[in-house]
Design an enzyme around this catalytic site. Structure first.
Site, mmCIF file in Angstrom:
data_model
loop_
_atom_site.group_PDB
_atom_site.id
_atom_site.type_symbol
_atom_site.label_atom_id
_atom_site.label_comp_id
_atom_site.label_asym_id
_atom_site.label_seq_id
_atom_site.Cartn_x
_atom_site.Cartn_y
_atom_site.Cartn_z
ATOM 1 N N ILE A 78 0.862 -1.191 0.000
ATOM 2 C CA ILE A 78 0.000 0.000 0.000
ATOM 3 C C ILE A 78 0.894 1.234 0.000
ATOM 4 O O ILE A 78 1.594 1.498 0.975
ATOM 5 C CB ILE A 78 -0.929 0.027 1.243
ATOM 6 N N LYS A 108 -5.592 -14.718 2.638
ATOM 7 C CA LYS A 108 -4.571 -13.749 2.231
ATOM 8 C C LYS A 108 -4.857 -12.355 2.783
ATOM 9 O O LYS A 108 -3.957 -11.667 3.242
ATOM 10 C CB LYS A 108 -4.473 -13.702 0.697
ATOM 11 N N TYR A 162 -11.388 -18.264 7.671
ATOM 12 C CA TYR A 162 -11.722 -16.941 8.229
ATOM 13 C C TYR A 162 -11.224 -16.842 9.666
ATOM 14 O O TYR A 162 -10.530 -15.904 10.031
ATOM 15 C CB TYR A 162 -13.235 -16.753 8.163
ATOM 16 N N LYS A 166 -8.139 -14.416 10.969
ATOM 17 C CA LYS A 166 -8.348 -13.333 11.936
ATOM 18 C C LYS A 166 -7.508 -13.562 13.193
ATOM 19 O O LYS A 166 -7.041 -12.608 13.812
ATOM 20 C CB LYS A 166 -9.832 -13.212 12.293
ATOM 21 N N THR A 192 -23.368 -8.141 13.269
ATOM 22 C CA THR A 192 -23.827 -6.762 13.095
ATOM 23 C C THR A 192 -24.712 -6.704 11.853
ATOM 24 O O THR A 192 -24.482 -7.441 10.893
ATOM 25 C CB THR A 192 -22.608 -5.831 12.921
#
Ligand code: UDP
Length: 340
Positions: A78, A108, A162, A166, A192
């Protein structure tokens, strides 16, 4: 080493107009966060590759001089010019259906993407917040879940891509905090809901509301005895903003502790939509957590935060959003068929 500037980790003085970078800024949560930050006076750079995000979520920001969008996969380096005060790392598929379909991209973005986002924060001396998840608790053996619980995750199961991504992301965040002194924050987000969820993302809220608005049967997985606790999106964003502005680098659960079974939730949706739908039962997905409820003692005491929007109120707004979406889709379809 000569010529390489030392990281300014966590030492930068806050600017009058702070700059925030939001990865996953075109996603459901990311785009709500972007709106919140713009309203709070930030300059915002949103980064998204549109794997699960959508341009619809940020279209209203076109022309805002404090908003910039970069289409990029955050697993790549980035590069940003100028100062950055806050990095909010939200990029990731988050629906079980999505991450089952794209497990490698999910792994990834949680691993390489988190590394790149942390590298950006370190380089700019910015504060960093990781959007982690209640999935780090897996199918929990402790109830309700406190941040001290280490979890019960199946690393090789279908949700492992997942959950483990995390968990790795949390470990990486803590390593950057410990080794490089980056000012890090970790939020563990519980279920949420709200406007801008994708109608077909497979999660229970859009699935049930979409089915109910079409008066179709609501597909309850398993016997529907598994529990979830649903937090309205504005409450969640407020909690996350407070966490970034706090001084804790320990993980903090943000969610609504009002727990219910999925079957009860289906009934609530039928009632709130006025649907003529019934409930049908479908097989329970593999490794579907049996119960989930956040213990928010830490958020209450450290952030003076607790959810304010009750389920009826939150559902009303969410249902209105999906009603409008369905209406505009069917209008578009009618116009197209007239044109053909
Ligand atoms: N679920 C359901 N019907 C659906 C979609 C989901 O009964 O059409 C159940 C799912 O099995 C889970 C709960 O609703 O127990 C919440 O699922 P979701 O995909 O929203 O997220 P999760 O909390 O499992 O990550």
């Amino acid at each position: 080493m000569a010529g390489i500037a030392k990281p300014k980790a966590g030492r930068q003085a806050p600017s009058a107009t702070p700059t925030s970078v939001v990865t996953g800024g075109a996603g459901f949560l990311g785009s709500h966060l972007v709106d919140y930050l713009l309203a709070a006076g930030h300059r915002v750079v949103a980064i998204d590759n549109f794997v699960t995000g959508s341009v619809d979520n940020i279209a209203h920001l076109g022309g805002n001089p404090r908003f910039k969008f970069i289409q990029q996969d955050v697993t790549e380096f980035i590069f940003l010019e100028g100062p950055v005060d806050f990095v909010w790392h939200f990029a990731s598929p988050a629906s079980p259906i999505d991450y089952l379909e794209i497990p490698i991209q999910t792994l990834k973005v949680g691993s390489l993407g988190t590394h790149k986002a942390l590298g950006l924060a370190k380089n700019k001396g910015a504060r960093f917040l990781l959007a982690s998840t209640s999935e780090v608790y897996g199918d929990p053996l402790v109830h309700p879940q406190t941040e001290a619980y280490w979890g019960n995750v199946n690393p090789i199961g279908v949700r492992g891509c997942y959950d483990e991504a995390k968990r790795f992301a949390e470990a990486m965040t803590m390593a950057y905090h410990r080794e490089h002194g980056v000012a890090t924050r970790i939020v563990r987000i519980f279920n949420t809901y709200g406007p801008r969820m994708r109608l077909l993302d497979g999660r229970v809220v859009p699935a049930f509301i979409g089915q109910a608005l079409k008066h179709r049967p609501l597909t309850v997985f398993g016997g529907g005895e598994q529990t979830r606790s649903f937090c309205y999106v504005s409450d969640l964003i407020e909690g996350i903003y407070r966490l970034m502005n706090s001084s804790t680098h320990e993980p903090v659960n943000i969610g609504n502790p009002q727990e219910m079974t999925v079957h009860e939730f289906a009934q609530a949706i039928i009632q709130a939509t006025g649907a003529r739908s019934r409930v049908v039962f479908r097989p329970l997905p593999v490794d579907d957590p049996r119960q989930r409820q956040p213990d928010i003692t830490r958020a209450r005491s450290l952030l003076r935060w607790e959810p304010k929007v009750n389920l009826n109120e939150g559902l009303e707004k969410t249902i209105a959003f999906f009603r409008e979406r369905l209406l505009s889709t069917s209008l578009r379809r009618k116009t197209r068929s007239k044109e053909n």
